[in-house]
Every structure is written in structure tokens, then in C-alpha cells.
Design a protein around this motif. Structure first.
Motif, mmCIF file in Angstrom:
data_model
loop_
_atom_site.group_PDB
_atom_site.id
_atom_site.type_symbol
_atom_site.label_atom_id
_atom_site.label_comp_id
_atom_site.label_asym_id
_atom_site.label_seq_id
_atom_site.Cartn_x
_atom_site.Cartn_y
_atom_site.Cartn_z
ATOM 1 N N ALA A 86 12.596 2.315 2.867
ATOM 2 C CA ALA A 86 11.989 3.040 4.145
ATOM 3 C C ALA A 86 10.580 3.396 4.012
ATOM 4 C CB ALA A 86 13.012 4.413 4.332
ATOM 5 N N ILE A 87 10.174 4.268 2.883
ATOM 6 C CA ILE A 87 8.972 4.609 2.716
ATOM 7 C C ILE A 87 7.987 3.216 2.476
ATOM 8 C CG2 ILE A 87 7.253 5.753 1.161
ATOM 9 C CD1 ILE A 87 9.501 7.668 0.294
ATOM 10 N N TRP A 88 8.595 2.508 1.974
ATOM 11 C CA TRP A 88 7.696 1.164 1.476
ATOM 12 C C TRP A 88 7.396 0.551 2.891
ATOM 13 C CZ3 TRP A 88 8.362 -3.918 2.396
ATOM 14 C CH2 TRP A 88 7.333 -4.937 1.950
ATOM 15 N N PHE A 89 8.550 0.630 3.769
ATOM 16 C CA PHE A 89 8.486 -0.272 5.182
ATOM 17 C C PHE A 89 7.361 0.468 5.904
ATOM 18 C CE2 PHE A 89 10.001 -1.337 9.363
ATOM 19 C CZ PHE A 89 9.600 -2.658 9.123
ATOM 20 N N VAL A 90 7.407 1.765 5.859
ATOM 21 C CA VAL A 90 6.357 2.451 6.702
ATOM 22 C C VAL A 90 4.962 2.309 6.297
ATOM 23 C CG1 VAL A 90 5.339 4.887 7.316
ATOM 24 C CG2 VAL A 90 7.923 4.472 7.475
ATOM 25 N N PHE A 91 4.793 2.380 4.972
ATOM 26 C CA PHE A 91 3.208 1.964 4.472
ATOM 27 C C PHE A 91 2.982 0.529 4.686
ATOM 28 C CE2 PHE A 91 3.745 5.752 2.002
ATOM 29 C CZ PHE A 91 2.197 6.158 1.880
ATOM 30 N N TYR A 92 3.916 -0.357 4.744
ATOM 31 C CA TYR A 92 3.725 -1.715 5.059
ATOM 32 C C TYR A 92 3.289 -1.948 6.550
ATOM 33 C CZ TYR A 92 4.656 -6.740 6.383
ATOM 34 O OH TYR A 92 4.506 -7.994 7.122
ATOM 35 N N LEU A 93 3.931 -1.269 7.341
ATOM 36 C CA LEU A 93 3.385 -1.435 8.818
ATOM 37 C C LEU A 93 2.144 -0.941 9.109
ATOM 38 C CD1 LEU A 93 6.954 -0.549 10.788
ATOM 39 C CD2 LEU A 93 5.984 -2.628 10.490
ATOM 40 N N ARG A 94 1.977 0.338 8.293
ATOM 41 C CA ARG A 94 0.600 1.156 8.558
ATOM 42 C C ARG A 94 -0.659 0.119 8.142
ATOM 43 N NH1 ARG A 94 -1.069 6.021 5.222
ATOM 44 N NH2 ARG A 94 -1.493 4.367 3.412
ATOM 45 N N GLU A 95 -0.300 -0.502 6.938
ATOM 46 C CA GLU A 95 -1.336 -1.636 6.346
ATOM 47 C C GLU A 95 -1.521 -2.610 7.207
ATOM 48 O OE1 GLU A 95 -3.516 -0.974 4.056
ATOM 49 O OE2 GLU A 95 -2.901 1.144 3.892
ATOM 50 N N LYS A 96 -0.412 -3.207 7.867
ATOM 51 C CA LYS A 96 -0.622 -4.138 8.664
ATOM 52 C C LYS A 96 -1.362 -3.839 9.992
ATOM 53 C CE LYS A 96 2.517 -7.607 10.728
ATOM 54 N NZ LYS A 96 4.042 -8.273 11.139
ATOM 55 N N LYS A 97 -1.016 -2.663 10.573
ATOM 56 C CA LYS A 97 -1.860 -2.238 11.573
ATOM 57 C C LYS A 97 -3.178 -2.240 11.380
ATOM 58 C CE LYS A 97 -2.116 1.377 15.034
ATOM 59 N NZ LYS A 97 -1.811 2.650 15.609
ATOM 60 N N ALA A 98 -3.573 -1.736 10.273
ATOM 61 C CA ALA A 98 -5.023 -1.469 9.985
ATOM 62 C C ALA A 98 -5.658 -2.757 9.595
ATOM 63 C CB ALA A 98 -5.019 -0.760 8.618
ATOM 64 N N ILE A 99 -4.970 -3.756 9.182
ATOM 65 C CA ILE A 99 -5.592 -4.933 8.989
ATOM 66 C C ILE A 99 -5.846 -5.757 10.191
ATOM 67 C CG2 ILE A 99 -5.029 -7.331 8.015
ATOM 68 C CD1 ILE A 99 -3.847 -5.900 5.738
ATOM 69 N N ALA A 100 -4.799 -5.669 11.151
ATOM 70 C CA ALA A 100 -5.216 -6.259 12.714
ATOM 71 C C ALA A 100 -6.179 -5.663 13.212
ATOM 72 C CB ALA A 100 -3.645 -5.857 13.397
ATOM 73 N N GLU A 101 -6.434 -4.402 13.212
ATOM 74 C CA GLU A 101 -7.438 -3.622 13.748
ATOM 75 C C GLU A 101 -8.831 -4.462 13.321
ATOM 76 O OE1 GLU A 101 -6.949 0.489 13.584
ATOM 77 O OE2 GLU A 101 -5.274 0.520 14.780
ATOM 78 N N LEU A 102 -8.813 -4.358 11.665
ATOM 79 C CA LEU A 102 -10.130 -4.762 11.034
ATOM 80 C C LEU A 102 -10.313 -6.366 11.650
ATOM 81 C CD1 LEU A 102 -9.750 -3.572 7.539
ATOM 82 C CD2 LEU A 102 -11.732 -2.943 9.281
ATOM 83 N N ASN A 103 -9.502 -7.062 11.656
ATOM 84 C CA ASN A 103 -9.560 -8.658 12.239
ATOM 85 C C ASN A 103 -9.986 -8.446 13.958
ATOM 86 O OD1 ASN A 103 -8.719 -9.968 9.996
ATOM 87 N ND2 ASN A 103 -6.688 -9.970 10.476
ATOM 88 N N LYS A 104 -9.739 -7.578 14.628
ATOM 89 C CA LYS A 104 -10.153 -7.611 15.798
ATOM 90 C C LYS A 104 -11.792 -7.381 15.938
ATOM 91 C CE LYS A 104 -6.362 -5.392 18.302
ATOM 92 N NZ LYS A 104 -6.154 -4.159 19.014
ATOM 93 N N LYS A 105 -12.192 -6.334 15.037
ATOM 94 C CA LYS A 105 -13.448 -6.231 14.939
ATOM 95 C C LYS A 105 -14.559 -7.516 14.289
ATOM 96 C CE LYS A 105 -12.872 -1.187 14.007
ATOM 97 N NZ LYS A 105 -13.205 -0.100 13.336
ATOM 98 N N LEU A 106 -13.841 -8.205 13.842
ATOM 99 C CA LEU A 106 -14.604 -9.198 13.146
ATOM 100 C C LEU A 106 -14.826 -10.257 14.437
ATOM 101 C CD1 LEU A 106 -12.900 -9.869 9.773
ATOM 102 C CD2 LEU A 106 -15.111 -8.779 10.341
#
Length: 82
Positions: free
Chosen positions: A62-82
Motif C-alpha cells: 500500500a505504501i509502495w503504491f502511494v509512492f509509485y502514484l506520486r512519482e508517476k504524477k511527478a514524471i507526467a508533470e515534468l513531461n508536460k514542461k518539456l
């Protein structure tokens, strides 16, 4: 210390994420059970071991999944900026 070292498995970027997570979970579980046994945290019988294992692995993923979703969202935001 063992738990901190186990997180270094995620530095091996050529390994699949599932493999990394399973190794991290297995190592953490082993360290936890060994510590619980040495510290006599609970009586070791099959029922307690089963319940503790289910609880530990449920919380871990459960904790791993929360961190996974957080990192996935951060990556998506970085990709938008590129």
C-alpha cells in the motif's frame, strides 16, 4: 540500516520495477521477521506468523503504491514542461 540498504535496489534501473519491488519487499519482510523473533515481539506460531505476514505485506505494498502514484504524477508533470 538493512531497510535503507534494501531501497538501493531501485538504483538498478535496468531491472524491472516489479522485480525491484519484490526483492525490496522480501528483504524487508525477512529483516522484520528476524527482528521480531529476536526481540520476541509476539509469540511465534503459525497463526500469528500468517497474520503478521499478511499485515506487513499489505502495508508494504500500500505504501509502495502511494509512492509509485506520486512519482508517476511527478514524471507526467515534468513531461508536460518539456
Amino acid at each position: 540500516m538493512i531497510f535503507g540498504l534494501l531501497s538501493k535496489i531501485y538504483d538498478l534501473t535496468h531491472w524491472p520495477l516489479l522485480t525491484q519491488a519484490l526483492i525490496h519487499a522480501g528483504g524487508s519482510y525477512g529483516a522484520f521477521i528476524l527482528t521480531a523473533y529476536i526481540a520476541n515481539w509476539f509469540p511465534f506460531n503459525w497463526l500469528n506468523l500468517l497474520l503478521t505476514s499478511v499485515l506487513f505485506l499489505t502495508l508494504f505494498f500500500a505504501i509502495w503504491f502511494v509512492f509509485y502514484l506520486r512519482e508517476k504524477k511527478a514524471i507526467a508533470e515534468l513531461n508536460k514542461k518539456l
